[in-house]
Design a protein around this motif. Sequence first.
Motif, short mmCIF file in Angstrom:
data_model
loop_
_atom_site.label_atom_id
_atom_site.label_comp_id
_atom_site.label_asym_id
_atom_site.label_seq_id
_atom_site.Cartn_x
_atom_site.Cartn_y
_atom_site.Cartn_z
N ARG A 17 17.02 60.37 62.25
CA ARG A 17 16.35 61.66 62.14
C ARG A 17 17.05 62.52 61.07
NH1 ARG A 17 16.06 63.42 67.45
NH2 ARG A 17 14.22 62.12 67.63
N LEU A 18 18.38 62.54 61.06
CA LEU A 18 19.12 63.30 60.06
C LEU A 18 18.82 62.77 58.66
CD1 LEU A 18 21.14 65.47 59.26
CD2 LEU A 18 22.98 63.79 59.67
N ALA A 19 18.80 61.45 58.51
CA ALA A 19 18.49 60.85 57.20
C ALA A 19 17.08 61.24 56.75
CB ALA A 19 18.64 59.34 57.24
N GLN A 20 16.12 61.25 57.67
CA GLN A 20 14.75 61.64 57.33
C GLN A 20 14.69 63.12 56.95
OE1 GLN A 20 12.70 60.50 60.89
NE2 GLN A 20 12.25 58.43 60.14
N ILE A 21 15.41 63.95 57.70
CA ILE A 21 15.44 65.38 57.39
C ILE A 21 16.05 65.61 56.01
CG2 ILE A 21 16.55 67.58 58.02
CD1 ILE A 21 16.19 66.67 60.99
N GLU A 22 17.15 64.90 55.71
CA GLU A 22 17.78 65.04 54.40
C GLU A 22 16.83 64.59 53.29
OE1 GLU A 22 21.34 62.78 55.04
OE2 GLU A 22 22.52 64.59 55.48
N ALA A 23 16.13 63.47 53.51
CA ALA A 23 15.19 62.99 52.49
C ALA A 23 14.06 64.00 52.28
CB ALA A 23 14.63 61.62 52.89
N GLU A 58 21.36 52.72 75.88
CA GLU A 58 20.63 53.99 75.77
C GLU A 58 21.40 54.99 74.92
OE1 GLU A 58 19.47 57.95 76.31
OE2 GLU A 58 21.29 57.20 77.27
N LEU A 59 22.70 55.10 75.14
CA LEU A 59 23.52 56.04 74.36
C LEU A 59 23.56 55.65 72.88
CD1 LEU A 59 26.49 56.67 76.80
CD2 LEU A 59 24.72 58.30 76.09
N GLU A 60 23.71 54.36 72.61
CA GLU A 60 23.74 53.91 71.21
C GLU A 60 22.41 54.18 70.53
OE1 GLU A 60 24.34 49.97 68.44
OE2 GLU A 60 24.64 49.79 70.60
N ASN A 61 21.30 53.91 71.23
CA ASN A 61 19.98 54.18 70.64
C ASN A 61 19.80 55.67 70.36
OD1 ASN A 61 19.11 51.62 70.41
ND2 ASN A 61 17.39 51.82 71.79
N ALA A 62 20.28 56.51 71.25
CA ALA A 62 20.18 57.96 71.03
C ALA A 62 20.97 58.36 69.78
CB ALA A 62 20.68 58.71 72.26
N ARG A 63 22.20 57.80 69.63
CA ARG A 63 23.01 58.11 68.45
C ARG A 63 22.32 57.63 67.17
NH1 ARG A 63 27.40 56.73 71.86
NH2 ARG A 63 27.34 54.58 71.12
N GLU A 64 21.79 56.41 67.21
CA GLU A 64 21.12 55.88 66.02
C GLU A 64 19.86 56.66 65.69
OE1 GLU A 64 20.67 51.72 65.72
OE2 GLU A 64 22.80 51.35 66.09
N GLU A 65 19.13 57.08 66.71
CA GLU A 65 17.94 57.90 66.46
C GLU A 65 18.34 59.22 65.81
OE1 GLU A 65 14.19 59.24 66.00
OE2 GLU A 65 14.82 57.20 66.55
N ASP A 66 19.43 59.80 66.26
CA ASP A 66 19.93 61.04 65.64
C ASP A 66 20.27 60.81 64.17
OD1 ASP A 66 19.62 62.30 68.08
OD2 ASP A 66 21.77 62.29 68.58
N LYS A 67 20.93 59.68 63.86
CA LYS A 67 21.26 59.36 62.47
C LYS A 67 20.00 59.17 61.63
CE LYS A 67 25.56 56.90 63.42
NZ LYS A 67 26.20 55.58 63.37
#
Length: 189
Positions: free
Chosen positions: A151-157, A140-149
């Motif tokens: 989301r950040l990549a999508q926001i940057e794009a 669960e923690l790893e999935n949350a971290r990856e989702e954050d990454k």
Amino acid sequence: MAHDEPDEYLGDESPEFKELNDLIDNWLADERPERYDSGDKEWMETVVKRTADSLEEQPDYTQVFLDAARRRVYQREGTATRRANKFLRDIARTGQMPLGWGEGDAWKAVLRDILSAPLSIERSRVRLAAAAPADLEAWELENAREEDKRRLAQIEARSGARLLGDWLRQQGVQRVDDFRPPMAQGGDK
């Protein structure tokens, strides 16, 4: 780490096919229409034929067959991982285990598909049947971290797209390939 492929699989970037991959990338760039439906694969047939011709020139097809087999096996492993993820989503939606869970003598055989599906946890995979509370928490923690990454990549794009669109409008151009960046201040003239 992608949750749908084993870490050791390099996919299309395997070293054995670097030269061919570079050729394919160039052929795709040459053939790619300016605009096309995301489901349209017909335009790629020329590239497929050129790639097949290149593969026919290879003296040994063994690596090609192994790569195809490897890709299929890893795709199936990815599908199993997605089944495990769906199982967890279903628990969250329904608040209960699947029908038949823990009932009778044959329940493990009936639900073998789910029990044998892997969860990707950090750089390991754990069969769902063997997952301990600490494994599920780590997942669960790893999935949350990856989702954050992601989301950040999508926001940057999106930010990059918005900025590029603003620049096009400022120059009064309608296409990215018509855009000319302004000279940097203090740059060469």
